[in-house]
Design an enzyme around this catalytic site. Structure first.
Site, short mmCIF file in Angstrom:
data_model
loop_
_atom_site.label_atom_id
_atom_site.label_comp_id
_atom_site.label_asym_id
_atom_site.label_seq_id
_atom_site.Cartn_x
_atom_site.Cartn_y
_atom_site.Cartn_z
N GLY A 87 0.77 -1.24 0.00
CA GLY A 87 0.00 0.00 0.00
C GLY A 87 0.80 1.28 0.00
O GLY A 87 0.27 2.35 0.31
N ASN A 108 -3.64 2.90 -13.72
CA ASN A 108 -2.76 1.86 -13.16
C ASN A 108 -1.33 2.41 -13.08
O ASN A 108 -0.92 3.22 -13.90
CB ASN A 108 -2.78 0.61 -14.04
CG ASN A 108 -1.98 -0.53 -13.44
OD1 ASN A 108 -2.06 -0.82 -12.25
ND2 ASN A 108 -1.19 -1.18 -14.27
N HIS A 120 2.61 0.94 -13.06
CA HIS A 120 3.33 -0.28 -13.43
C HIS A 120 4.83 -0.03 -13.34
O HIS A 120 5.31 1.02 -13.80
CB HIS A 120 2.95 -0.71 -14.85
CG HIS A 120 3.60 -1.97 -15.28
ND1 HIS A 120 3.21 -3.20 -14.79
CD2 HIS A 120 4.62 -2.20 -16.14
CE1 HIS A 120 3.99 -4.13 -15.34
NE2 HIS A 120 4.85 -3.55 -16.15
N VAL A 128 -3.43 -6.25 -20.81
CA VAL A 128 -2.64 -5.86 -19.64
C VAL A 128 -1.53 -4.87 -20.01
O VAL A 128 -0.75 -5.11 -20.94
CB VAL A 128 -2.04 -7.11 -18.95
CG1 VAL A 128 -1.09 -6.72 -17.83
CG2 VAL A 128 -3.15 -7.99 -18.41
N ASP A 129 -1.49 -3.76 -19.27
CA ASP A 129 -0.43 -2.76 -19.37
C ASP A 129 -0.25 -2.19 -20.78
O ASP A 129 0.87 -1.96 -21.23
CB ASP A 129 0.90 -3.32 -18.84
CG ASP A 129 0.82 -3.69 -17.37
OD1 ASP A 129 0.10 -2.99 -16.63
OD2 ASP A 129 1.46 -4.67 -16.97
N GLU A 132 7.41 5.91 -8.49
CA GLU A 132 5.96 5.66 -8.55
C GLU A 132 5.23 6.62 -7.62
O GLU A 132 4.20 7.19 -7.99
CB GLU A 132 5.64 4.21 -8.16
CG GLU A 132 6.03 3.19 -9.18
CD GLU A 132 5.74 1.77 -8.73
OE1 GLU A 132 5.84 0.88 -9.59
OE2 GLU A 132 5.41 1.54 -7.55
#
Length: 186
Positions: free
Chosen positions: A6, A101, A103, A138-139, A168
């Site tokens: 998290g 998202n 990644h 995906v991605d 990130e």
């Protein structure tokens, strides 16, 4: 949405609290009961809902439960901050251009799981992270923000992961701000 420790979730909350992100994190959804993200939500005072993916008959059923949770909280944007589940078209359609998202690679390189391991195995000298809109494959969704991280000779999965995670935490709030601005939510 989170599945693990998290730290990206907490970075979003901190960015909101510091006024660096004109948003409110109104809910966290986790799929692993007792995960670090759930503990962070408790500490930060953010409501947390658990949707254990093992309790659903299909990905579609899980995503329908997620949609119901988000609609009950009147969510504008959904952020997959370490959500380690593949989502369905149902969730994507419920939040078109509103599902983000993060990644740990410079997409389109090293899609899917174990991206950092893939980068090290390939011997690249530059890795990083990408915040992007979610699409069914995906991605592959449109890229919002990327950050480059050099790969050092002595890097391990752990050392490179730590430097990528720091980036990130920096770019995810920016990606949320950009996505909200594109949709004129702010």
């Amino acid at each position: 949405m989170a599945s693990g420790a998290g730290s990206n979730f907490e970075a979003l909350v901190a960015a909101c609290q510091r006024g660096h992100l004109a948003a409110t994190v109104c809910q966290l959804v986790v799929n692993n009961p007792g995960c670090g993200a759930e503990q962070r939500a408790l500490r930060l005072g953010v409501p947390c809902t658990i949707h254990d993916h093992r309790s659903y008959a299909s990905r579609e059923a899980l995503d329908q439960a997620l949609i119901a949770s988000f609609q009950a909280t009147d969510v504008d944007l959904v952020v997959m901050a370490g959500w380690m589940r593949i989502v369905t078209q149902g969730l994507i359609d419920a939040y078109p251009e509103r599902l983000i998202n993060i990644h740990p690679s410079l997409l389109p390189s090293f899609r899917g799981a174990k991206a950092i391991e893939q980068a090290l195995a390939a011997g690249v000298r530059l890795s990083g992270c990408t915040a992007h809109l979610v699409s069914l494959e995906v991605d592959t969704g449109p890229i919002l923000v990327q950050a480059a991280v050099p790969v050092l000779e002595a890097d391990t999965v752990e050392s490179l992961s730590a430097r990528i995670h720091a980036q990130e935490h920096r770019i995810l709030p920016l990606a949320v701000q950009l996505a909200a601005a594109r949709l004129e939510l702010i």
